[in-house]
Design an enzyme around this catalytic site. Sequence first.
Site, mmCIF file in Angstrom:
data_model
loop_
_atom_site.group_PDB
_atom_site.id
_atom_site.type_symbol
_atom_site.label_atom_id
_atom_site.label_comp_id
_atom_site.label_asym_id
_atom_site.label_seq_id
_atom_site.Cartn_x
_atom_site.Cartn_y
_atom_site.Cartn_z
ATOM 1 N N LYS A 179 -27.744 -68.082 -37.824
ATOM 2 C CA LYS A 179 -26.281 -68.211 -37.998
ATOM 3 C C LYS A 179 -25.550 -67.260 -37.078
ATOM 4 O O LYS A 179 -24.323 -67.648 -36.776
ATOM 5 C CB LYS A 179 -26.029 -67.836 -39.618
ATOM 6 C CG LYS A 179 -26.605 -68.797 -40.619
ATOM 7 C CD LYS A 179 -26.011 -70.289 -40.275
ATOM 8 C CE LYS A 179 -26.526 -71.601 -41.299
ATOM 9 N NZ LYS A 179 -26.241 -72.718 -41.001
ATOM 10 N N TYR A 189 -32.619 -66.713 -41.130
ATOM 11 C CA TYR A 189 -31.528 -67.362 -41.496
ATOM 12 C C TYR A 189 -30.247 -66.780 -40.900
ATOM 13 O O TYR A 189 -29.163 -67.481 -40.036
ATOM 14 C CB TYR A 189 -31.433 -67.630 -42.812
ATOM 15 C CG TYR A 189 -30.241 -68.416 -43.432
ATOM 16 C CD1 TYR A 189 -30.182 -69.818 -43.177
ATOM 17 C CD2 TYR A 189 -29.067 -67.955 -44.090
ATOM 18 C CE1 TYR A 189 -29.142 -70.434 -43.769
ATOM 19 C CE2 TYR A 189 -27.799 -68.662 -44.485
ATOM 20 C CZ TYR A 189 -27.880 -69.983 -44.277
ATOM 21 O OH TYR A 189 -26.960 -70.768 -44.960
HETATM 22 P P1 NAP Z 1 -28.077 -78.520 -48.785
HETATM 23 O O1 NAP Z 1 -27.837 -78.854 -50.119
HETATM 24 O O2 NAP Z 1 -29.765 -78.010 -48.728
HETATM 25 O O3 NAP Z 1 -28.200 -79.545 -47.714
HETATM 26 C C1 NAP Z 1 -28.793 -79.510 -46.412
HETATM 27 C C2 NAP Z 1 -28.886 -80.914 -45.995
HETATM 28 O O4 NAP Z 1 -29.652 -80.916 -44.575
HETATM 29 C C3 NAP Z 1 -29.863 -81.730 -46.786
HETATM 30 O O5 NAP Z 1 -29.755 -83.106 -46.986
HETATM 31 C C4 NAP Z 1 -31.168 -81.777 -46.017
HETATM 32 O O6 NAP Z 1 -32.025 -82.601 -45.946
HETATM 33 C C5 NAP Z 1 -30.517 -81.527 -44.484
HETATM 34 N N1 NAP Z 1 -31.493 -81.293 -43.535
HETATM 35 C C6 NAP Z 1 -32.397 -80.423 -43.627
HETATM 36 N N2 NAP Z 1 -33.424 -80.315 -42.725
HETATM 37 C C7 NAP Z 1 -32.547 -81.312 -41.578
HETATM 38 C C8 NAP Z 1 -33.076 -82.077 -40.334
HETATM 39 N N3 NAP Z 1 -34.181 -81.088 -39.829
HETATM 40 N N4 NAP Z 1 -32.347 -82.939 -39.874
HETATM 41 C C9 NAP Z 1 -31.318 -83.447 -40.518
HETATM 42 N N5 NAP Z 1 -30.954 -82.972 -41.782
HETATM 43 C C10 NAP Z 1 -31.645 -81.990 -42.209
HETATM 44 O O7 NAP Z 1 -27.464 -77.232 -48.100
HETATM 45 P P2 NAP Z 1 -25.735 -76.826 -48.259
HETATM 46 O O8 NAP Z 1 -25.803 -75.838 -49.215
HETATM 47 O O9 NAP Z 1 -25.189 -78.261 -48.313
HETATM 48 O O10 NAP Z 1 -25.782 -76.317 -46.700
HETATM 49 C C11 NAP Z 1 -25.136 -76.820 -45.542
HETATM 50 C C12 NAP Z 1 -24.761 -75.854 -44.560
HETATM 51 O O11 NAP Z 1 -24.169 -74.866 -45.030
HETATM 52 C C13 NAP Z 1 -26.100 -75.413 -43.958
HETATM 53 O O12 NAP Z 1 -26.099 -75.125 -42.514
HETATM 54 C C14 NAP Z 1 -26.039 -74.034 -44.587
HETATM 55 O O13 NAP Z 1 -27.045 -72.950 -43.970
HETATM 56 C C15 NAP Z 1 -24.841 -73.625 -44.893
HETATM 57 N N6 NAP Z 1 -24.508 -72.762 -45.755
HETATM 58 C C16 NAP Z 1 -24.685 -72.937 -47.089
HETATM 59 C C17 NAP Z 1 -24.301 -72.100 -48.082
HETATM 60 C C18 NAP Z 1 -24.322 -72.087 -49.203
HETATM 61 O O14 NAP Z 1 -23.921 -71.570 -50.349
HETATM 62 N N7 NAP Z 1 -24.858 -73.237 -50.203
HETATM 63 C C19 NAP Z 1 -23.790 -70.810 -47.630
HETATM 64 C C20 NAP Z 1 -23.509 -70.475 -46.376
HETATM 65 C C21 NAP Z 1 -23.984 -71.431 -45.231
HETATM 66 P P3 NAP Z 1 -33.483 -82.625 -47.105
HETATM 67 O O15 NAP Z 1 -32.701 -82.762 -48.473
HETATM 68 O O16 NAP Z 1 -34.105 -83.871 -46.660
HETATM 69 O O17 NAP Z 1 -33.904 -81.286 -46.883
#
Ligand code: NAP
Length: 249
Positions: A160, A156
């Site tokens: 990133k 990851y």
């Molecule tokens: P999340 O709640 O898991 O949501 C991610 C979304 O992306 C889900 O709806 C997922 O669908 C979808 N997804 C996964 N694989 C995909 C694919 N191959 N094609 C299209 N859509 C896909 O995550 P989040 O926390 O909102 O994260 C969003 C972004 O922020 C990510 O890039 C993550 O790395 C980044 N981020 C998050 C955090 C944090 O603390 N939450 C921190 C740093 C960075 P499914 O439900 O079907 O899997």
Amino acid sequence: MDLSGKVAIVTGSARGIGRAIALKLAEAGADIVVNDIAAASDSLESVANEIRALNRQALAVTADVSSKDDVNRMVDAAANTFGHIDIMVNNAGVTRDQLIMRMTDEEWDTVLNIDLKSAFLCTRAVLRHMLRQRSGRIVSIASIVGITGNAGQANYAAAKAGIIAFTRSLAKEAGSRGITANAVAPGFIETKMTEKLGDKQRQTFLERVPLGVSGTPRDVAEAVAFLASEEAKYITGQVLCVDGGLALG
Ligand code: NAP
């Protein structure tokens, strides 16, 4: 911040940070292409309906952002429906945490494909339209672990860090055509992705956050909307941490 008349694609927007970004951009006046992989398609249609309730147009496209064919189909659908694409938000991402010694090839490849290759595929597909328009905004969601590294997240963190280097290269390539490229690096944000952390892990994280609290998807969305706006027209190649100070160490 006024995004009236703009069209944005937000990947992975059925829930979490992507959903908050899609709604924030719609509130600012943009029409939105929402996207998610098949499994989340029910909630995808409900996000599209939330956008329509804001009197903005929404197109829901189920597509796997790590697949070239799916991405090209999504971008073609956006261009055919709206005639232009102004904002690309590369948000979809997954984790497959494991110590390097135990990490499988599949865990490595899945994260690199969905978190990094997807940004390349989506950007390449929308650039065709943005270059012709001589304007565009590309915002990619990185993570502070792409700057700091994190034990158990080598795949990851590498993806990133790749997003950050990709963004800087894109900023240099596309700047002369009026296209900006920036990354937003969230810290600890309350979503399904962080739900799996135990209370102890959560507490350890929060103790390291100078502001003392976790962030919300809306906090990230506000930063994305700013970078997508006219007000950010002279900002490119930057990484904006939305992390309560966590990356300060
Ligand atoms: P999340 O709640 O898991 O949501 C991610 C979304 O992306 C889900 O709806 C997922 O669908 C979808 N997804 C996964 N694989 C995909 C694919 N191959 N094609 C299209 N859509 C896909 O995550 P989040 O926390 O909102 O994260 C969003 C972004 O922020 C990510 O890039 C993550 O790395 C980044 N981020 C998050 C955090 C944090 O603390 N939450 C921190 C740093 C960075 P499914 O439900 O079907 O899997």
